[in-house]
Design a protein around this motif. Structure first.
Motif, mmCIF file in Angstrom:
data_model
loop_
_atom_site.group_PDB
_atom_site.id
_atom_site.type_symbol
_atom_site.label_atom_id
_atom_site.label_comp_id
_atom_site.label_asym_id
_atom_site.label_seq_id
_atom_site.Cartn_x
_atom_site.Cartn_y
_atom_site.Cartn_z
ATOM 1 N N LYS A 654 8.238 -1.955 4.041
ATOM 2 C CA LYS A 654 7.480 -3.065 3.714
ATOM 3 C C LYS A 654 6.027 -3.157 4.035
ATOM 4 N N LYS A 655 5.809 -2.708 5.546
ATOM 5 C CA LYS A 655 4.387 -2.792 5.934
ATOM 6 C C LYS A 655 3.510 -1.800 4.885
ATOM 7 N N TYR A 656 4.094 -0.561 4.736
ATOM 8 C CA TYR A 656 3.459 0.266 3.602
ATOM 9 C C TYR A 656 2.866 -0.410 2.611
ATOM 10 N N LEU A 657 4.010 -1.091 1.790
ATOM 11 C CA LEU A 657 3.644 -1.474 0.444
ATOM 12 C C LEU A 657 2.736 -2.818 0.652
ATOM 13 N N GLN A 658 2.905 -3.454 1.717
ATOM 14 C CA GLN A 658 1.842 -4.711 1.737
ATOM 15 C C GLN A 658 0.289 -4.209 2.136
ATOM 16 N N ARG A 659 0.309 -2.981 2.872
ATOM 17 C CA ARG A 659 -1.006 -2.611 3.131
ATOM 18 C C ARG A 659 -1.730 -2.048 1.566
ATOM 19 N N TYR A 660 -0.796 -1.224 0.934
ATOM 20 C CA TYR A 660 -1.694 -0.726 -0.347
ATOM 21 C C TYR A 660 -1.374 -1.265 -1.510
ATOM 22 N N LEU A 661 -0.452 -2.231 -1.797
ATOM 23 C CA LEU A 661 -0.296 -3.053 -2.961
ATOM 24 C C LEU A 661 -1.468 -4.232 -2.919
ATOM 25 N N ASP A 662 -1.492 -4.431 -4.292
ATOM 26 C CA ASP A 662 -2.560 -5.586 -4.333
ATOM 27 C C ASP A 662 -2.091 -6.820 -3.798
ATOM 28 N N GLU A 663 -3.083 -7.751 -3.040
ATOM 29 C CA GLU A 663 -2.543 -8.698 -2.397
ATOM 30 C C GLU A 663 -1.846 -9.862 -2.962
ATOM 31 N N LYS A 664 -2.324 -9.832 -4.537
ATOM 32 C CA LYS A 664 -1.457 -11.066 -5.328
ATOM 33 C C LYS A 664 0.179 -10.622 -5.265
ATOM 34 N N THR A 665 0.353 -9.365 -5.279
ATOM 35 C CA THR A 665 1.833 -8.722 -5.517
ATOM 36 C C THR A 665 2.439 -9.300 -4.455
ATOM 37 N N ILE A 666 3.896 -9.853 -4.750
ATOM 38 C CA ILE A 666 4.523 -10.269 -3.658
ATOM 39 C C ILE A 666 5.780 -9.344 -3.419
ATOM 40 N N ILE A 667 6.047 -9.314 -2.145
ATOM 41 C CA ILE A 667 6.953 -8.266 -1.436
ATOM 42 C C ILE A 667 7.961 -9.351 -0.753
ATOM 43 N N LEU A 668 9.393 -8.910 -1.354
ATOM 44 C CA LEU A 668 10.428 -9.714 -0.572
ATOM 45 C C LEU A 668 11.352 -8.926 -0.034
ATOM 46 N N GLY A 669 12.122 -9.351 1.163
ATOM 47 C CA GLY A 669 12.793 -8.677 2.096
ATOM 48 C C GLY A 669 12.253 -7.757 3.184
ATOM 49 N N PRO A 670 12.898 -6.943 3.766
ATOM 50 C CA PRO A 670 14.437 -6.337 3.382
ATOM 51 C C PRO A 670 15.315 -7.437 3.648
#
Ligand code: ADP
Ligand code: ZN
Length: 724
Positions: A654-670
């Motif tokens: 999750k941290k990896y995704l938050q760091r590299y994906l666009d800030e508008k992209t929403i990450i739910l979970g785990p």
């Protein structure tokens, strides 16, 4: 000459081709797309040739050992499909190829799958006559000779011992012919005359057969969509092209195949997972050798080597069955679009209740919308009634309301037939109140909460929200919270108590596991051997029985409660489609829907046959909660034996995704998955919601790579998942 060979080793770390030299003896026959045997790691394994060239590599190469099947190779289109499949699903290229081949062609030698029949015919007249003269008393032989005359006769139709004598004496000559396991019936039906609505749809596509467009044919149940397909296909065949028709389930294909067989006869091949390996092999070869013009089948038929495609048609476009759940997790509509583009031809998607995604695209004019508003021959849509089960249970009518019982008795007494749907839940354990119909929902994600027994908690498996389960229903305060779910068998038992003289046939996983059991159930019901067809979701679509005038839906609410943001859409589709089975002949149909939530919006849209307002209502919810079609989703499944370890690792992901994906992209979970613990393997999930993120694919590829060599944890990535 050198060949780039993709070896059959479906691990992602080996996802590349290796260079081999081509022995002189193969130079003239070897082709791209052929299967070969190559030495690899001190063994010989299978591979597929991706490229042939003359660039001598700097290192020493091993040479190809053998060509596995000289008559058979993948064509350019198939190879491109495999690359595409691997690209969009992140699966190893070799898995993509393996998905494309029928099982019989995956093994080394396939001769054993070929069936032959022996025919016999007479040798030259002089030889035969001379033999007769010399053997005047061999009456049985002479009789056989006289019956064969100048025909070619199937050897098995003759007395074997006598035929063998004549063969030995060279009086009968033999001929081996390939035998196909499946046989088309002879053509019996002719084209129907299209009505005005059908004609408009047909002509719009017909005038554009030579270019790529995607059409959405939205036609109410019984509006004659299939007839439109068949008219278009006739047109396509006239110009010497071929057609591919996809249907969602085998149970649906039986009636559809009959219709195609009886219109197009020998031009049709069928292809679905319930065929035996040998049947699939035969059908595949018919297609490969250009012996047929039309393929009707389920999603795996998308990969058949039909040459010169002229149209692709996807019936019941909204169906989940078009999404493959195992690697490679592809969506049939994507692959169909790819093929339609490749061939520059139309793709026709059809449904009575299109998926929201498809309808939204039609709204935006990405798809061209064609509509059939009316049933053919002025047949009316069925009258639909919602029955409030909270009142019925007070009368101890747990499964069948008084009105449904009454209607069933009347229907049977008139000699008409009934379809009963038991709306089954999936695997998740959700809890509902038997008294008032209350279910626990996540305040943030609007999906049902899933019960986790060890903690006595209800959890949202999208965002992780949880609450403790109460003893009393939070809404009506009765002690009536139960796990939902009765089986078809139980319903059948109860049904026979209520209607002891009714003849009931069940269609569910148990009764359809044997080969051809679908066909038999459908035929028997069609021939009126039964009054009632009782089944699960599999009876909801496509079936066309003229004598069915009553459809009963036993528990409409179950699918509203599945923990899935598509619960409303799935329910609408299921109920709308099942209702559409009623009143397809000249007698008007009725539908009884039993529910604990008679005021539910979705059920009322179904009641009013109102797809359009359902669409607007649901799109509004999706917009508010940022669900597809307003966003795209990616599901990442993280699994392993050690829960603590995968929890830790999931948070790292999750941290990896938050760091590299666009800030508008929403990450739910785990969060725990739908199926949290299966065979001692724990499953967690992360959901990504995005609208546009150009870095996404590369970042997910990288993530996938990172876990290739981790043997404690594995991850699966699914784009646009349908079940989670
Ligand atoms: P859908 O696929 O839209 O549910 P079908 O194609 O199964 O509808 O058609 C319903 C019934 O109407 C079928 O029995 C079909 O043979 C019949 N039918 C279709 N088109 C016509 C037509 N133009 N004239 C007469 N009957 C038709
Ligand atoms: Zn939630």
């Amino acid at each position: 000459m050198y060949a780039e060979v993709l070896v059959e080793y479906p691990v992602k770390s080996l996802n590349k081709a290796f260079t081999y030299s081509v022995p002189d003896s193969f130079k003239d026959i070897i082709k791209i797309g052929m299967k070969v045997l190559v030495p690899f790691n001190k063994r010989n394994i299978n591979g597929i040739i991706l490229k042939l060239h003359h660039n001598k590599p700097v290192y020493k190469t091993l040479s190809i050992k053998d060509i596995l099947n000289k008559d058979f190779y993948l064509n350019d289109e198939q190879i491109k499909i495999a690359y595409y499949l691997s690209e969009i699903t992140l699966c190893p290229l070799i898995s993509a190829f393996q998905t494309m081949l029928p099982p019989a062609l995956k093994v080394n030698k396939n001769e054993k799958y070929d069936l032959y029949e022996t025919y016999v015919y007479l040798n030259d007249k002089d030889i035969v006559n001379k033999y007769i003269k010399e053997h005047p008393r061999a009456l049985k032989q002479i009789m056989m000779i006289n019956t064969i005359k100048d025909k070619k006769v199937l050897k098995t139709s003759l007395n074997a011992s006598i035929a063998n004598i004549l063969i030995k004496k060279n009086i009968l000559l033999t001929l081996k012919k390939k035998k196909y396991r499946l046989k088309a019936k002879d053509i019996t039906t002719s084209k129907l005359k299209l009505n005005d609505e059908q004609k408009i749809a047909y002509e719009t596509v017909k005038e554009n057969l030579n270019k790529h467009d995607i059409y959405l044919l939205k036609g109410v149940t019984g509006s004659g969509k299939t007839e439109v397909y068949m008219h278009l296909i006739s047109e396509v065949i006239k110009s010497n092209k071929t057609a591919l028709v996809l249907v969602p389930e085998i149970c649906l294909t039986t009636q559809m195949i009959d219709r195609f067989y009886s219109r197009f006869g020998k031009d049709v091949a069928i292809f679905h997972s319930a065929l035996s390996i040998g049947e699939k092999y035969d059908e595949y070869l018919k297609i490969y050798n250009d012996k047929i013009k039309i393929v009707v089948g389920t999603r795996s038929s998308l990969f058949v080597p039909l040459k010169n495609l002229g149209i692709i048609i996807i019936d019941e476009e909204h169906s989940d069955n078009y999404k493959q759940e195992n690697t490679p997790r592809y969506d049939a509509i994507n692959i169909a679009t790819f093929r339609a583009k490749y061939n520059n031809i139309p793709l026709l998607l059809a449904s009575a209740s299109p998926s929201l995604e498809a309808m939204a695209r039609a709204d935006k004019k990405v798809y061209k919308l064609l509509t059939l508003e009316n049933r053919v021959n002025n047949i009316k849509l069925p009258k639909i009634t919602l029955v409030d089960m909270t009142k019925e249970i007070r009368l101890k009518n747990y499964l069948f309301s008084s009105i449904l019982k009454e209607k069933m008795i009347k229907c049977i007494s008139k000699g008409e037939q009934i379809i009963l749907l038991l709306n089954r839940r999936g695997f998740a354990t959700f809890i509902s109140c038997k008294n008032c119909g209350y279910t626990y929902k996540c305040p943030y994600c609007d999906i049902s909460l899933t019960y986790h027994k060890p903690e006595n908690q209800l959890k949202c498996h999208y965002c992780g929200y949880f609450i403790k389960k109460n003893d009393l229903c939070p809404s009506c305060h009765e002690k009536a919270l139960v796990f939902d779910g009765v089986g078809t068998q139980k319903v059948e038992e109860e049904l026979l108590k209520v209607l002891p003289s009714a003849k009931v046939i069940r269609m569910d996983q148990d009764t359809t596991s044997k080969k051809n059991s679908y066909q038999k159930i459908i035929d028997d019901f069609e021939n009126k051997k039964y009054n009632i067809l009782l089944g699960t979701q599999m009876i909801s679509k496509g079936l066309d029985f003229k004598n069915v005038t009553l459809v009963g839906i036993i528990n409409a609410d179950t699918s509203l409660n599945i923990p899935d943001f598509r619960a409303n859409e799935k329910t609408f589709n299921l109920l709308y489609q099942t209702s559409g089975r009623s009143g397809r002949g000249d007698k008007e149909g009725e539908v009884i829907i039993q529910t604990y939530n008679p005021d539910n919006k979705i059920l009322n849209y179904v009641k009013n046959n109102d797809y359009n307002n359902f669409y607007l209502y649901e799109m509004n919810i999706r917009h508010k909660l940022k669900y597809p079609p307003y966003t795209y989703l990616v599901l990442i499944n993280i699994k392993g034996k050690d829960l603590e370890n995968i929890e830790k690792e999931s948070n790292i992901i999750k941290k990896y995704l938050q760091r590299y994906l666009d800030e508008k992209t929403i990450i739910l979970g785990p969060t725990p998955s739908y199926m949290f613990k299966v065979k001692n393997i724990y499953n967690l999930q992360i959901i990504i919601k995005y609208t546009y993120d150009d870095k996404l694919i590369d970042i997910l590829k990288q993530l996938d790579q990172n876990y290739l060599i981790n043997n404690k944890i594995s991850i699966d990535i699914t784009f646009n998942p349908v079940k989670f």
